[in-house]
Design an enzyme around this catalytic site. Structure first.
Site, PDB file in Angstrom:
ATOM      1  N   GLU A 363      37.429   6.370   4.304  1.00 21.08           N
ATOM      2  CA  GLU A 363      36.365   5.625   3.611  1.00 21.08           C
ATOM      3  C   GLU A 363      35.950   6.321   2.319  1.00 21.08           C
ATOM      4  OE1 GLU A 363      33.431   3.522   5.862  1.00 21.08           O
ATOM      5  OE2 GLU A 363      34.610   3.716   7.699  1.00 21.08           O
ATOM      6  N   THR A 365      37.731   9.709  -0.087  1.00 18.66           N
ATOM      7  CA  THR A 365      37.807  11.164  -0.017  1.00 18.66           C
ATOM      8  C   THR A 365      36.594  11.812  -0.668  1.00 18.66           C
ATOM      9  OG1 THR A 365      38.969  11.334  -2.126  1.00 18.66           O
ATOM     10  CG2 THR A 365      40.332  11.060  -0.139  1.00 18.66           C
TER      11      THR A 365
END
Length: 379
Positions: A363, A365
């Site tokens: 979701e 980095t």
């Protein structure tokens, strides 16, 4: 932290389930690499699989903050279960609630909130991760259908989900980038739709992670989510909420690390006294606890902003960036406090160490979170 009574009650219910049942099965879930459906059914019975959906659709009708509170408790016991729940609430139901029409909500939400079946979110591809606008899966309009072709990977819940939100390029011009992407509900049973074998992961092993292949999958126009070309906006809005969920996951893991470290430090004797009496250990615990409070407050702020319907991309990214770094630091310190024992699977900190890493990757980095924060600051 000014929680309402409803929020305190749902937090307490989640904590009771986490301590009384889920924590006892977490090691088995990790060992078998499988998510027991009876656990998911129990979460649904508690109202945790439809936290954001209105009561008329069978949901709990609660806030994003309440969802975050529950996610912390569930992830404290089992991160594999936590991310399964997070995707079903934040990545599947949230965009449906925000961008779906009444017919789509009536068709999908009741079964999803009851836990009759589960949803998944399919954005990432082998050639596009952080650069989501570079996705290559295509959606060609043919009358009252779209024909989808492409491959998706790292799909959480892929092994058992019934319905997937799939993002595809509806404008064939590569230059259209984010403007040419649309979102679709795709049923697992659709001809040409296939799910690959589970990925063999370092952590969150009980979470189902698969690839998807779409070969001339026909999707009715009525199963498009939002307007044509609106998919990238839907994906990014959804990820803002999902990042709050992953921040909550990270805090749950970090809290578990702190709890285990305190317990072990009190019990383990060295040089004639408990580890807890050594200043080096005390300082590690103090830093963990302080950073946990800071991460928790960042999550609460981001969740409250999302509940208020105001922009919160920067705040969600800050919460995820800080909390995921904390989870990894706390897991590392927990293993260090446990010494050799922490390197063995007899102690849960070994699992926490493996589970923590993914919070800095999926979701968005940590590098992507920094980009989002910096972009907001430099507007």
């Amino acid at each position: 932290m000014n929680l309402t009574q409803d929020e305190l009650d749902v937090q307490s219910a989640a904590r009771e389930f986490a301590d009384g049942e889920l924590s006892k099965r977490a090691a088995e879930i990790d060992r078998t690499h499988e998510m027991p459906l009876d656990i998911l059914k129990k979460l649904a019975e508690l109202g945790f699989m439809g936290m954001l959906a209105p009561e008329k659709y069978g949901g709990a009708g609660m806030s994003n903050l309440a969802l975050a509170l529950v996610q912390v408790e569930i992830n404290r016991a089992c991160a594999s279960t936590g991310v399964t729940m997070s995707v079903h609430n934040s990545l599947f139901q949230s965009p449906l609630l925000r961008f779906g029409n009444d017919e789509q909500k009536g068709r999908y939400l009741p079964g999803a909130t009851r836990g009759d079946w589960f949803g998944a979110y399919s954005l990432t591809e082998p050639g596009s991760g952080t650069d989501a606008a570079a996705l290559r899966t295509t959606a060609k309009r043919e009358g009252d259908h779209y024909v989808l072709n492409g491959t998706k990977n790292f799909v959480t819940n892929g092994g058992f989900a019934r319905t997937f939100i799939v993002y595809a390029r509806s404008d064939p011009d590569p230059a259209s980038r984010h403007r040419g992407i649309s979102a679709f509900f795709v049923d697992r049973a659709a001809p040409g739709f296939s799910v690959g074998p589970p990925e063999k992961k370092m952590g969150i092993r009980g979470s189902s992670t698969t690839t998807l292949t779409l070969e001339n999958v026909r999707v009715p126009v009525v199963d498009r989510l939002g307007a044509e070309g609106e998919g990238f906006k839907i994906a990014m809005s959804t990820l803002d909420g999902g990042r709050i969920g992953i921040a909550a996951q990270a805090v749950g893991i970090a809290q578990a690390c702190l709890d285990a470290s305190i317990k072990y430090a009190k019990e383990r004797q060295q040089f004639g006294k408990p580890l807890a009496e050594f200043q080096a250990i005390q300082w590690k615990l103090a830093e963990m606890a302080t950073e946990l409070d800071a991460a928790t407050l960042l999550i609460h702020r981001a969740a409250r902003l999302r509940d208020a319907g105001v922009p919160h991309a920067k705040e969600a990214s800050m919460a995820k960036l800080f909390a995921s770094a904390l989870a990894n630091k706390a897991a590392n310190e927990a293993v260090q406090i446990h010494g050799g024992a922490g390197y063995c699977r007899d102690f849960p900190v070994e699992r926490y160490f493996r589970d923590a890493k993914i919070t800095e990757i999926y979701e968005g980095t940590s590098e992507a979170q920094r980009m989002i924060i910096a972009k907001s600051l430099l507007k």
